[in-house]
Design a protein around this motif. Structure first.
Motif, PDB file in Angstrom:
ATOM      1  N   ALA A  24       0.831  -1.228  -0.081  1.00 39.75           N
ATOM      2  CA  ALA A  24      -0.067  -0.087  -0.007  1.00 39.75           C
ATOM      3  C   ALA A  24       0.974   1.167   0.137  1.00 39.75           C
ATOM      4  CB  ALA A  24      -1.085  -0.008   1.108  1.00 39.75           C
ATOM      5  N   GLU A  25       0.224   2.361  -0.621  1.00 34.71           N
ATOM      6  CA  GLU A  25       1.143   3.660  -0.640  1.00 34.71           C
ATOM      7  C   GLU A  25       0.931   4.195   0.618  1.00 34.71           C
ATOM      8  OE1 GLU A  25       0.289   5.840  -4.232  1.00 34.71           O
ATOM      9  OE2 GLU A  25      -0.739   4.218  -5.061  1.00 34.71           O
ATOM     10  N   PRO A  26       1.816   5.186   0.932  1.00 34.11           N
ATOM     11  CA  PRO A  26       1.800   5.825   2.214  1.00 34.11           C
ATOM     12  C   PRO A  26       0.586   6.404   2.760  1.00 34.11           C
ATOM     13  CG  PRO A  26       3.912   6.466   1.036  1.00 34.11           C
ATOM     14  CD  PRO A  26       2.885   5.735   0.126  1.00 34.11           C
ATOM     15  N   ASP A  27      -0.139   6.971   1.829  1.00 31.49           N
ATOM     16  CA  ASP A  27      -1.509   7.514   2.138  1.00 31.49           C
ATOM     17  C   ASP A  27      -2.588   6.721   2.581  1.00 31.49           C
ATOM     18  OD1 ASP A  27      -3.318   6.859  -0.278  1.00 31.49           O
ATOM     19  OD2 ASP A  27      -1.350   7.902  -1.064  1.00 31.49           O
ATOM     20  N   ALA A  28      -2.249   5.296   2.359  1.00 34.82           N
ATOM     21  CA  ALA A  28      -3.196   4.458   2.892  1.00 34.82           C
ATOM     22  C   ALA A  28      -3.115   4.156   4.378  1.00 34.82           C
ATOM     23  CB  ALA A  28      -2.880   2.752   1.971  1.00 34.82           C
ATOM     24  N   TYR A  29      -1.889   4.427   4.997  1.00 34.82           N
ATOM     25  CA  TYR A  29      -1.631   4.697   6.232  1.00 34.82           C
ATOM     26  C   TYR A  29      -2.112   5.893   7.048  1.00 34.82           C
ATOM     27  CZ  TYR A  29       0.953   0.636   5.213  1.00 34.82           C
ATOM     28  OH  TYR A  29       1.784  -0.620   4.626  1.00 34.82           O
ATOM     29  N   ASP A  30      -1.965   6.941   6.199  1.00 41.52           N
ATOM     30  CA  ASP A  30      -2.479   8.457   6.572  1.00 41.52           C
ATOM     31  C   ASP A  30      -2.615   9.345   5.582  1.00 41.52           C
ATOM     32  OD1 ASP A  30      -2.590  10.998   7.822  1.00 41.52           O
ATOM     33  OD2 ASP A  30      -1.500  10.401   9.333  1.00 41.52           O
ATOM     34  N   ALA A  31      -3.731   9.971   5.327  1.00 41.71           N
ATOM     35  CA  ALA A  31      -4.152  10.415   4.196  1.00 41.71           C
ATOM     36  C   ALA A  31      -3.211  11.795   4.071  1.00 41.71           C
ATOM     37  CB  ALA A  31      -5.371  10.946   4.127  1.00 41.71           C
ATOM     38  N   ALA A  32      -2.387  12.068   5.147  1.00 38.50           N
ATOM     39  CA  ALA A  32      -1.661  13.427   5.116  1.00 38.50           C
ATOM     40  C   ALA A  32      -0.539  12.946   4.282  1.00 38.50           C
ATOM     41  CB  ALA A  32      -1.504  13.866   6.451  1.00 38.50           C
ATOM     42  N   TYR A  33      -0.290  11.742   4.185  1.00 35.74           N
ATOM     43  CA  TYR A  33       1.215  11.336   3.405  1.00 35.74           C
ATOM     44  C   TYR A  33       0.985  11.473   2.116  1.00 35.74           C
ATOM     45  CZ  TYR A  33       2.520   9.106   7.772  1.00 35.74           C
ATOM     46  OH  TYR A  33       2.789   9.012   9.256  1.00 35.74           O
TER      47      TYR A  33
END
Length: 688
Positions: free
Chosen positions: A49-58
């Protein structure tokens, strides 16, 4: 129902072809007459998963977010193969027995294992799952592999190693790329500064080689040859011997022992002219040279680049076609150059196929002896996959492309060599005293051609005999008197190192210990596979071209301004092979059950945190004023309409053949947040 899960459709079809007929074709799988089913992945069906899958801010790249470290790792289905994942989910629910048939390497192991985990297969089914290892897609080989199933649990360390590599590459590449890209913008560089644990040290090798060449200053040096004749007559020169400077001459020599003082060399030449000479020693030994081992992928890529100018990726793609489409070679992504003893009994059939389909290899040579067993046959050096060799299928060279024909013949010749005796020769070395100075000469005289019968073209002889001296020495005895007719000063010039080519860069990646300064690390790395893996090295080199960090000049590979600027902006540790080679060593230790996942990841996270912190505190000034490089494209070839029309059908067929294998590929980190993606099997090298 038994469910076989192959890595790709071609392997799935090969398995289904040996199951009870008739076969029923379904969407995404084949069903045998007894109800067993064969399905497949299409490369990786899942991706990190891409970083924004962990936090939309990423989704926005900001230094304050770094380092990004997922607490709970997530995989997501790839959009273009989601339907195949659904097929597998349905079949897994129906199956009583699972057979993992991924490619026989650590990435192939993970590729299927991660699907089983993602789809939450029951622990009972996982415990009973079996592993099918296929190196040859011909029916007889597949049947044999099916009779030798192993427990899939044996390969958990292989899968764990691949998982650790995947996550480590994501953490390192995504965090370092974001950090340096953001810092690069502050000095005016508008491109993405892609950083990877393998690609960056490879780029560093090229940059440092280019700079060494640019800084090189040629210096003349001098050798002295003594032209010797029989003392009893004024005959012509029998042979020549080279002066060996004594310790007293060291002040006029460089670090490599070359004489830099012309006057010294001229004085020696004058002193020995028309002087008596005496043979001090004669050392004549019979030596043998065993046949070169069959190929692994890197060795095949290196030789094909030297002989045919093929890029590493071109060799891999061609070998893959010979494996999947033509079924003429065994599994091409192998890192082994040895063969299992159990396959020795297949040698007569393989030799017969080569003799029938590749007659030209045996022209002027004796027939191979299938009873000879070379050092290639060694079970202790073979695990999941063995060396790349021809199959029992007779090749029709007429239907192969020129590149396919070249690669097949190269691999077939190397296999044939295993069934010829050693090359035997007499190695003679003599020492001569002339006017108090020592001179040496050597020669090699063939006694038995052995396997070298197969390498008798001028081109092949040059490759095999680079280290052999030219000419023969006369019969000499200790104490024999000769006469030096004259001394000759030969002026030579020191040469800079050569720019890397595909062959030499691959050799550097596989023998990376030569480029490591730390003695302890170098000792460790001699036993590892070097930078990257057999399957990823070609992709890593190509990736550096695509990202505009490398360029070609003929066969030579050079760094661009952007490539140089990136290397000079990074901390030294990120550009040297030490760190990534240690990774490979530790990943291999996981495969060998000598290290666990956490022991690998914990120090890695600490290292990444420190590197990102350092990156955020300094600007990449070496990139100031450098424009982002665009990847180089081949010039379009403008042919006549007739010529284009004659090739249209072939091009269409090639497109159709390759479309299935390209289904699993996606673009990787070249713009914005997509830099952090982990891609499909075919492009997994891009995260390195």
């Amino acid at each position: 129902m038994i469910l076989y899960i192959a890595e790709k459709p071609s392997l799935g079809r090969a398995i289904a072809d040996v199951l009870p007929k008739p076969l029923k074709k379904h969407d995404g799988y084949l069903e045998a007459a007894n109800g067993d089913c064969v399905s497949w992945c299409v490369g990786h069906l899942l991706e990190q998963a891409e970083p924004d899958a962990y936090d939309a801010a990423y989704k926005s790249w900001k230094l304050e977010h770094l380092p990004i470290v997922p607490e709970q790792w997530q995989l997501k289905p790839k959009a273009n193969t989601r339907s195949q994942l659904s097929v597998l989910k349905k079949l897994l629910g129906q199956a009583q027995q699972l057979v993992h048939a991924g490619d026989p390497d650590r990435e192939g192991q993970l590729l299927v294992d991660e699907v089983l985990s993602y789809l939450k297969v029951s622990s009972a089914k996982l415990a009973n799952a079996q592993r099918l290892l296929i190196n040859d897609l011909n029916p007889s080989a597949v049947k044999k592999a099916l009779s030798q199933l192993r427990s899939n649990r044996e390969f958990i360390p292989l899968s764990t190693s691949a998982l650790a590599r995947s996550r480590a590459d994501w953490l390192y590449g995504m965090n370092m790329t974001r950090a340096f890209t953001l810092q690069g913008r502050k000095v005016g560089y508008q491109g993405v500064l892609s950083v990877g644990r393998v690609q960056t040290p490879v780029l560093g090798l090229v940059v440092r080689r280019d700079e060494e060449i640019a800084a090189f200053q040629a210096k003349p040096f001098y050798e002295v040859l003594a032209h010797l004749a029989d003392n009893a007559s004024d005959a012509e020169t029998l042979f020549s011997a080279k002066w060996q400077p004594s310790e007293a001459c060291q002040q006029w020599q460089d670090d490599e022992g070359r004489v830099l003082a012309k006057g010294l060399a001229e004085n020696v030449a004058r002193r020995i002219s028309n002087q008596p000479a005496k043979v001090l020693s004669v050392d004549e030994q019979q030596k043998r040279q065993a046949a070169p081992l069959p190929y692994n992928l890197s060795a095949l890529q290196i030789d094909c680049n030297k002989r045919f100018g093929m890029s590493a990726k071109e060799v891999l793609d061609t070998a893959q076609s010979l494996y999947e489409r033509h079924k003429l070679l065994t599994y091409p992504r192998s890192d082994s150059r040895h063969l299992p003893l159990a396959q020795f009994s297949d040698a007569p059939k393989v030799l017969a196929a080569i003799s029938q389909g590749a007659v030209e290899l045996l022209a002027g040579a004796e027939a191979p002896n299938p009873s000879l067993k070379s050092k290639a046959w060694d079970d202790s050096k073979v695990d999941a996959h063995h060396a790349i060799i021809p199959t029992e299928k007779v090749a029709n060279l007429a239907v192969l492309s020129n590149r396919e024909r070249q690669v097949y013949l190269q691999a077939a010749r190397q296999y044939l060599a295993q069934f010829y005796p050693s090359y035997l020769y007499w190695d003679t070395r003599v020492t001569i005293d002339i006017a108090g100075g020592h001179f040496k000469a050597s020669s090699k005289r063939e006694q038995q051609a052995g396997w070298k019968q197969l390498f008798r073209t001028k081109e092949q002889d040059n490759e095999q005999d680079d280290d052999e001296a030219c000419g023969l020495l006369p019969k000499l005895t200790v104490g024999q008197l000769l006469r030096c007719l004259r001394g000759e000063v030969v002026e030579k010039t020191t040469q800079p190192p050569k720019h890397f080519t595909d062959a030499t860069l691959l050799a550097a990646m596989t023998g990376i210990s030569r480029y490591v300064t730390d003695k302890e690390i170098r000792k460790i790395l001699k036993d590892t596979d070097g930078l990257g893996t057999e399957a990823t090295r070609a992709g890593i080199i190509e990736l550096l071209f695509k990202r505009g960090f490398l360029q070609r000049q003929g066969k030579a590979i050079l760094a661009t301004d952007a490539g140089k600027g990136l290397i000079h902006s990074l901390p030294l540790s990120a550009t040297l092979p030490d760190m990534t080679a240690q990774w490979e060593s530790r990943l291999d230790a996981i495969c060998q059950k000598e290290l666990n996942y956490q022991a690998f990841m914990q120090p890695l996270l600490q290292s990444i945190t420190q590197l990102v912190s350092e990156a955020c505190q300094q600007l990449p000034t070496a990139l100031a004023g450098v424009k982002a490089q665009k990847p180089a494209f081949r010039k379009k070839s403008y042919r006549s309409k007739a010529g284009m029309a004659s090739k249209a059908g072939a091009a269409k067929a090639r497109t159709a053949r390759t479309s299935a294998t390209k289904t699993g590929s996606t673009k990787t980190g070249t713009t914005k947040a997509s830099t952090s993606k982990t891609t499909g099997r075919k492009s997994r090298a891009q995260s390195n």
